[in-house]
Design an enzyme around this catalytic site. Structure first.
Site, PDB file in Angstrom:
ATOM      1  N   SER A   1      80.321   9.539  30.035  1.00 17.82           N
ATOM      2  CA  SER A   1      80.149   8.067  29.593  1.00 17.82           C
ATOM      3  C   SER A   1      80.551   8.046  28.131  1.00 17.82           C
ATOM      4  O   SER A   1      81.575   8.325  27.909  1.00 17.82           O
ATOM      5  CB  SER A   1      78.800   7.563  29.668  1.00 17.82           C
ATOM      6  OG  SER A   1      78.483   6.349  29.345  1.00 17.82           O
TER       7      SER A   1
ATOM      8  N   ASP B   1      79.606   5.114  36.348  1.00 22.72           N
ATOM      9  CA  ASP B   1      79.260   5.820  35.371  1.00 22.72           C
ATOM     10  C   ASP B   1      78.747   7.430  35.769  1.00 22.72           C
ATOM     11  O   ASP B   1      78.051   7.194  36.738  1.00 22.72           O
ATOM     12  CB  ASP B   1      77.782   5.310  34.291  1.00 22.72           C
ATOM     13  CG  ASP B   1      77.670   5.962  33.186  1.00 22.72           C
ATOM     14  OD1 ASP B   1      77.616   7.211  32.862  1.00 22.72           O
ATOM     15  OD2 ASP B   1      77.223   5.264  32.204  1.00 22.72           O
TER      16      ASP B   1
END
Length: 750
Positions: free
Chosen positions: A63, A207
């Site tokens: 991320s 993610d």
């Protein structure tokens, strides 16, 4: 000796994959966790590593850790990454919207005016897989990593790099090590239901923090024997910290990672976390203080990092510097292709891009071309990759992946104004509905002052630089009248119908010059009798030349740019029919001496300029003018002066007076203001203005020219509803402190 003991302790720590590298010097790995805005704190550790001279061989991240880590792996220094982090406009990056500066002039009228805009496909609303597509984020990452576009194997960066995403179908982590680095990073940070998923090498990815937010095992697998782990994750939310739907989504999506984190932490030799308190993954408005906390934490770690470097150097000798990754400042385009569009749409895209094979382009130039095409609002997403030519170190083919925006969209907004009251605004907009290369819209304001607008914009040339704009608008609004001492004296209903046709030539994206003709009909009916009032109607035609310019950087509370609306024309073909009443006594009609419906000259000007003084402070200036000459009338075709928002026909705004504070046939107003950003979305604005009016006299208005002064202090909030302005204003004419409220964007004029 203590340093040698430290190194032995580090090397005796947890191992995964003990295969010794050919170089006996232990490889150092760096792992950066995800954490949204909190990830900006990683920058402090990067600067400390640079200061200590610790050579990092491998980098992994998830991320935001993937964003920061990819830049460090590619060859950016910690200092350079800090400059990037402080300079980015996070509001612009984390949005689906095109930027106002890229919207072609005809589309700026109501751009950004709606609380919600949804595409319609096959008669149904189309809801996205994620809230944010983040076109601007794609482009900014592409600009930052453009120098390394030739590298498709992430191990060939200055520091080997891998990032982690999650396969939506299998729920398993995907370690991304080859392909397009920008797409890989974007996949790694695609928070479920917040960012849209990313198609990458046959997988649909979100993610990596869902399953592995702290990918230490991945850097061990790359060959790292000493691992420095930087964790900015807030961990599981407590009940008190679950403050928003996004927090709930993040909590649910991180359940599996929370169990994995302890195992990953145990694989670190050096573990660094940060006292980030209540800063959340969404606290991008606090980028500077988060970076400051990271820098402080990095300085605290400096002695330990220096000890690590000295210990390694004592045993293995000084580490040679990592060879720099070859960088490219520009690319020679051999050609470009488009994927995802029908031929007609591809032709539109190519016309907007203005890219020519056989030329060199820099990253900002490619981004500007794509922003221009995205600014037409005809495309939902435009991303690009560069495929290096095998026989050249500077040439590449550009490949654009594009999604056409749905042809129909519905907008919904809410507005309130001290004069017009509250209203619910809805619109339906069609692309290419009536004719190719066109935009058609129906907009309706339902409320105390109902309004209806029909608009059609037609591009007439292949280059889309000659435009026809047709507008029809009808409204009804209650207008208060005032006595000479500015006491409310009466109320009348004003019905107004406008039909406007314009033909103009664009001078770039933000300027245009043209000619137009409008038909106007006004009907005035007293509701509460006043000392002086108008009862009747008027029809007229107005032909004019005009110039428009809009380079403002934001729809609400801009900090730089200019807006100009200038018009010069003649009013003719008037058909008045009215009575002027004093209470209930008729004191004049359209036939009265001194009144004339002969043609007269008509000019208007609005010029606004915003100049940034600092990151928070903006100087604003404004000049307005409204002049009728050879004009022997009053009230019906006068300019109305007052108010802080333009909501009436022939209105000049003036801080210190209500909207209809002054009726005049000639006026010039100048304003100087200072806007200060108290917080991320909160602004305090002071305005001072002066008005010179009635300087052209006639038999219907014999009084001499006059001056007026006024000012206002406004607290503004840039909210989901649009701007919310709470103002107090005062003028030397009214000699009163008056409140003024506005929410959202007024249903304006063209």
């Amino acid at each position: 000796m203590p340093k040698l003991l430290l190194l032995l302790a580090l090397l005796a720590g947890p191992w995964v994959g003990r295969a010794q590298a050919p170089d006996p010097r232990p490889r150092v790995g760096l792992t950066l966790s995800g954490g949204g805005a909190r990830g900006l704190a990683h920058i402090g550790l990067l600067k400390a590593l640079d200061s200590a001279g610790v050579r990092v061989d491998y980098v992994t991240g998830t991320s935001m850790g993937a964003v920061v880590g990819s830049l460090y792996a590619a060859g950016y220094s910690g200092r350079e990454i800090e400059a990037v982090g402080r300079s980015l406009d996070w509001d612009a990056l984390l949005t689906n919207a095109a930027q106002l500066t890229t919207i072609t002039l005809p589309g700026k009228d109501d751009f950004g005016h709606y609380l919600l805009e949804l595409p319609v496909v096959n008669g149904r609303f189309q809801f996205p897989n994620g809230v944010i597509e983040s076109e601007e984020l794609w482009l900014k990452l592409s600009e930052l990593l453009f120098p390394y576009y030739r590298i498709k194997d992430f191990s060939r960066f200055q520091r080997g790099f891998r990032c982690v995403a999650t396969d939506v179908i299998s729920g398993e982590p995907e370690v991304l090590r080859t392909g397009e680095i920008v797409a890989a990073i974007r996949a790694s940070m695609a928070i479920p239901s917040v960012f849209t998923p990313v198609q990458y090498q046959g997988h649909r990815l979100v993610d990596g923090g869902v399953v592995r937010n702290f990918p230490v095992s991945e850097v061990r697998a790359m060959g790292a024997q000493v691992v420095i782990g930087s964790n900015v994750s807030a961990g599981a939310y407590t009940e008190e910290k679950l403050r928003s739907p996004v927090d709930v989504l993040l909590q649910i999506s991180s359940f599996k990672d929370n169990a994995d984190f302890k195992d990953q932490k145990a694989l670190c030799n050096v573990f660094v976390d940060y006292p980030l308190g209540d800063y959340s993954s969404g606290s991008f408005s606090a980028a500077d203080p988060i970076i400051a906390i990271g820098l402080q934490r990095g300085r605290a770690e400096l002695p330990r990092l220096l000890a690590l470097r000295d210990s390694l150097d004592k045993i293995y000798g000084s580490a040679p510097a990592l060879p720099p990754t070859p960088r490219a400042d520009s690319v020679y385009l051999t050609g470009y292709g488009v994927r995802g569009l029908a031929p007609a749409d591809e032709a539109l895209l190519r016309r907007q891009l203005h890219l020519q094979p056989g030329r060199y382009y820099t990253a900002p130039q490619l981004s500007a071309a794509i922003r221009n095409a995205f600014g037409t609002r005809a495309f939902r997403k435009i991303t690009y990759t560069l495929l290096p030519a095998p026989d050249s170190v500077a040439a590449a083919r550009l490949v654009l992946d594009v999604e056409r925006a749905p042809a129909t969209r519905v907008g919904l907004g809410l507005g309130y104004n001290s004069l017009t009251g509250i209203g619910l605004v809805g619109s339906i907009t069609w692309q290419d509905k009536l004719l190719p290369a066109s935009t058609s819209q129906v907009a309706l304001n339902v409320g105390e002052s109902p309004r209806l607008r029909l608009k059609h914009v037609q591009y007439l040339t292949a280059r889309q630089n000659v435009v026809a704009r047709l507008l029809a608008q009808a409204e009804q609004v209650g207008v208060t009248t005032y006595s000479p001492s500015f006491v409310k004296a009466g109320l009348y209903t004003q019905r107004y119908v406008l039909a406007n046709a314009q033909l103009f030539r664009l001078l770039g994206r933000n300027q245009g010059v043209g000619l137009g003709t409008r038909y106007e009909y006004g009907r005035f009916r007293p509701e509460i009798t006043a000392r002086l009032q108008l009862n009747g109607s008027i029809h007229l035609l107005n032909s004019y030349l005009f110039y428009e310019e809009n380079t403002l950087n934001a729809v609400a509370y801009p900090t730089h740019g200019r807006r100009i609306d200038a018009e010069l024309g003649v009013v003719y073909a008037q058909r008045p029919s009215f009575q002027v009443l004093s209470d209930t006594t008729v004191i004049g009609t359209e036939q009265s001496p001194g009144f004339s419906s002969r043609p007269y000259g008509h000019a208007r000007l609005n010029l606004e300029q915003y100049l940034p003084l600092s990151r928070r402070a903006t100087l604003l200036t404004q000049v307005q003018a409204g002049i009728n000459w050879n004009y022997h009338q009053a009230i019906a075709n006068d300019f109305v002066v007052g108010g802080l928002s333009s909501v009436l026909r022939n209105q000049l705004t003036f801080a210190g007076l209500p909207e209809t504070g002054i009726y005049t046939g000639s006026a010039v107003a100048a304003l100087l203001g200072y806007q200060y950003a108290i917080g991320h979305s909160v602004f305090l604005t002071g305005k001072a203005n002066a008005l010179y009016y009635d300087f052209i006299t006639n038999r219907a208005r014999p009084q001499p020219a006059r001056l007026a002064y006024g000012g206002a202090l406004t607290l503004g909030i840039n909210s989901l509803l649009g701007p919310i302005d709470i103002s107090l204003m005062y003028s030397g004419v009214s000699k009163k402190v008056l409140p003024y409220f506005n929410i959202g964007f007024p249903f304006g004029y063209r």
